[in-house]
Design a protein around this motif. Structure first.
Motif, mmCIF file in Angstrom:
data_model
loop_
_atom_site.group_PDB
_atom_site.id
_atom_site.type_symbol
_atom_site.label_atom_id
_atom_site.label_comp_id
_atom_site.label_asym_id
_atom_site.label_seq_id
_atom_site.Cartn_x
_atom_site.Cartn_y
_atom_site.Cartn_z
ATOM 1 N N SER A 3 0.825 -1.200 0.000
ATOM 2 C CA SER A 3 0.000 0.000 0.000
ATOM 3 C C SER A 3 0.864 1.256 0.000
ATOM 4 O O SER A 3 1.878 1.329 0.709
ATOM 5 N N PRO A 4 0.465 2.289 -0.751
ATOM 6 C CA PRO A 4 1.191 3.555 -0.696
ATOM 7 C C PRO A 4 1.112 4.209 0.677
ATOM 8 O O PRO A 4 1.970 5.030 1.026
ATOM 9 N N LEU A 5 0.123 3.849 1.490
ATOM 10 C CA LEU A 5 -0.009 4.447 2.816
ATOM 11 C C LEU A 5 1.025 3.908 3.793
ATOM 12 O O LEU A 5 1.158 4.438 4.900
ATOM 13 N N LEU A 6 1.767 2.879 3.398
ATOM 14 C CA LEU A 6 2.894 2.449 4.229
ATOM 15 C C LEU A 6 4.017 3.482 4.226
ATOM 16 O O LEU A 6 4.945 3.391 5.030
ATOM 17 N N GLN A 7 3.947 4.455 3.316
ATOM 18 C CA GLN A 7 4.938 5.520 3.276
ATOM 19 C C GLN A 7 4.574 6.680 4.193
ATOM 20 O O GLN A 7 5.344 7.633 4.335
ATOM 21 N N VAL A 8 3.396 6.625 4.834
ATOM 22 C CA VAL A 8 3.014 7.660 5.790
ATOM 23 C C VAL A 8 3.994 7.626 6.971
ATOM 24 O O VAL A 8 4.330 6.550 7.472
ATOM 25 N N PRO A 9 4.487 8.757 7.423
ATOM 26 C CA PRO A 9 5.420 8.762 8.564
ATOM 27 C C PRO A 9 4.853 8.022 9.768
ATOM 28 O O PRO A 9 3.709 8.234 10.153
ATOM 29 N N GLY A 10 5.658 7.127 10.329
ATOM 30 C CA GLY A 10 5.252 6.351 11.500
ATOM 31 C C GLY A 10 4.613 5.023 11.183
ATOM 32 O O GLY A 10 4.362 4.229 12.099
ATOM 33 N N ALA A 11 4.332 4.738 9.899
ATOM 34 C CA ALA A 11 3.665 3.494 9.534
ATOM 35 C C ALA A 11 4.568 2.293 9.800
ATOM 36 O O ALA A 11 5.742 2.287 9.441
#
Length: 336
Positions: A3-11
Motif C-alpha cells: 500500500s502507498p499508505l505504508l509511506q506515511v510517517p510512522g507506519a
C-alpha cells in the motif's frame, strides 16, 4: 501489492497475511479510540477484490454460494460462503451488486483461487469473473464519508468501500484534511474481535464449517436450493451439532504477551481443546481473543490460551444445530 499508505510517517507494517498494509502509525491506542469514535479510517487494501458482471450473475452465484442471491437488490450488501463438497469453508465473501455487476472483497491472497474456481464454473452462462485486486482497494471509513465505489456495512459506525487503487492516496489526504486520521490494522482487529466477528483464515481452519463460526445467520440462507456443501449445513442444522464452537476470550491482563495465532487452547489438566485464532489489545477490554474450541467444553471453565489464562464468553452456543436457535451474544464495542 504494498500500500502507498505504508509511506506515511510512522507506519509500521502488519504481520502476515497483512504485511502489505500498516499495523499502526505510531499510536495504536489513540488510533483505536479514534476509529471507534468515527474519527479514523483504515487502509485494508491488501484484501482481494473480485467483480462478476453479466446478466446471469445473481442466479449463477446463487447456485454456487451459501447465500440467497437471486433477488439481491442493487446496493444491498450481504455475506456468502463458498463451501467444499463436504461443507468446509473455502472462501468468505462480502458482496454487493451495483445493478451491473457483483463486487466482492475477500481475504488477502485468496482472490486468484476464488476467481479460478468461479471461472471454471461459468460453462455457457452470461457471466464474467475478474480479479481486479491490482486496480481496486478496500478501505474502511466513517459512516457518511463520500467516496465512489461499492459500499459495505462494517464495524459499528464505519463503512467499507471499494475504491480505485490510484485514488487511495487522494482519499486518505482528503480524510486527513477533514480531521479523520489513519488507523492501522491493529485498531480494526481489536474492534472486530470485540464485536465477536470471526475472520476467515485466522479464526478458521481447513475443517471449519459455518455452524461453528456463527455464520449461519449472516452468510447462509437455510431455505434456499441446492449449493455445494449444503448437505452438511442441513444435516448439522436439523440432526446434529457441530464438533466445535467459536468463543470470545478475556485474557489475563497481567501477562505481557498475547497468544499467537494457532496457539493451543487447553483446559486445566493440560488437555488441548482448541486453538487461538485472533488476539488483540482493546483499549477498554484489555487483551482479548477469539478461539475455536470443542463444543463439549463447559462454558464456565477457565481456559489457557497459549499459556495465558482466559475466561470465555459464549459466541456460538453449545446447543447450536439440531434445529436449535443460534444465539450470538455479540457485544457492541464500547465507545470511548
Amino acid at each position: 501489492m504494498e500500500s502507498p499508505l505504508l509511506q506515511v510517517p510512522g507506519a509500521v507494517p502488519a504481520d502476515a497475511p497483512d504485511q502489505e498494509i500498516a499495523a499502526h502509525y505510531g499510536e495504536p491506542t489513540a488510533e483505536q479510540r479514534a476509529l471507534e469514535s468515527g474519527r479514523a479510517f483504515v487502509d485494508r487494501s491488501d484484501r482481494g477484490v473480485v467483480r462478476v458482471p453479466g446478466p446471469d450473475r445473481l442466479s449463477w452465484l446463487h447456485s454456487l454460494l451459501s447465500q440467497h442471491l437471486e433477488r439481491l437488490r442493487p446496493g444491498e450488501a450481504t455475506q456468502a460462503l463458498l463451501l467444499s463438497p463436504n461443507g468446509h469453508i473455502e472462501h468468505h465473501l462480502h458482496l454487493v451488486d451495483d445493478g451491473e455487476a457483483v463486487w466482492a472483497h475477500v481475504e488477502p491472497g485468496t482472490a486468484p483461487a476464488l476467481t479460478e474456481f468461479l471461472d471454471r464454473m461459468r460453462f455457457l452462462l452470461r457471466v464474467e469473473v475478474e480479479d481486479i485486486s491490482d486496480s481496486y482497494a478496500v478501505v474502511t471509513v466513517p459512516e457518511g464519508t463520500e467516496a465512489e465505489g461499492p459500499a459495505f456495512p462494517d464495524l459499528a459506525g464505519t463503512t467499507t468501500r471499494i475504491v480505485r487503487r490510484d485514488a487511495l492516496p487522494g482519499l486518505a489526504e482528503r480524510l486527513r484534511s477533514a480531521g479523520v486520521r489513519p488507523a492501522g490494522l491493529w485498531a480494526y482487529e481489536a474492534l472486530r474481535i470485540a464485536e465477536h466477528r470471526p475472520r476467515f483464515g485466522l479464526d478458521t481452519d481447513h475443517r471449519s464449517i459455518p455452524h461453528e463460526m456463527g455464520w449461519i445467520e449472516e452468510a447462509v440462507h437455510l431455505e434456499k436450493g441446492c449449493y455445494r456443501g449444503q448437505e452438511t449445513v442441513a444435516r448439522v442444522h436439523n440432526l446434529g451439532r457441530p464438533p466445535r464452537r467459536l468463543v470470545f476470550l478475556h485474557l489475563d491482563g497481567s501477562v505481557d504477551r498475547l497468544p499467537a495465532h494457532g496457539d493451543p487452547v487447553d483446559i486445566p489438566g493440560g488437555r488441548t481443546v482448541g486453538f487461538v485464532g485472533s488476539a488483540a489489545r482493546h483499549h477498554e477490554l484489555g487483551p482479548i481473543a477469539l478461539a475455536l474450541v470443542k463444543r463439549t467444553v463447559p462454558v464456565d471453565v477457565e481456559l489457557l490460551a497459549g499459556g495465558v489464562a482466559a475466561a470465555q464468553e459464549v459466541v456460538v452456543s453449545p446447543d447450536t444445530g439440531a434445529n436449535a436457535k443460534i444465539e450470538l451474544r455479540r457485544q457492541a464495542a464500547h465507545r470511548g
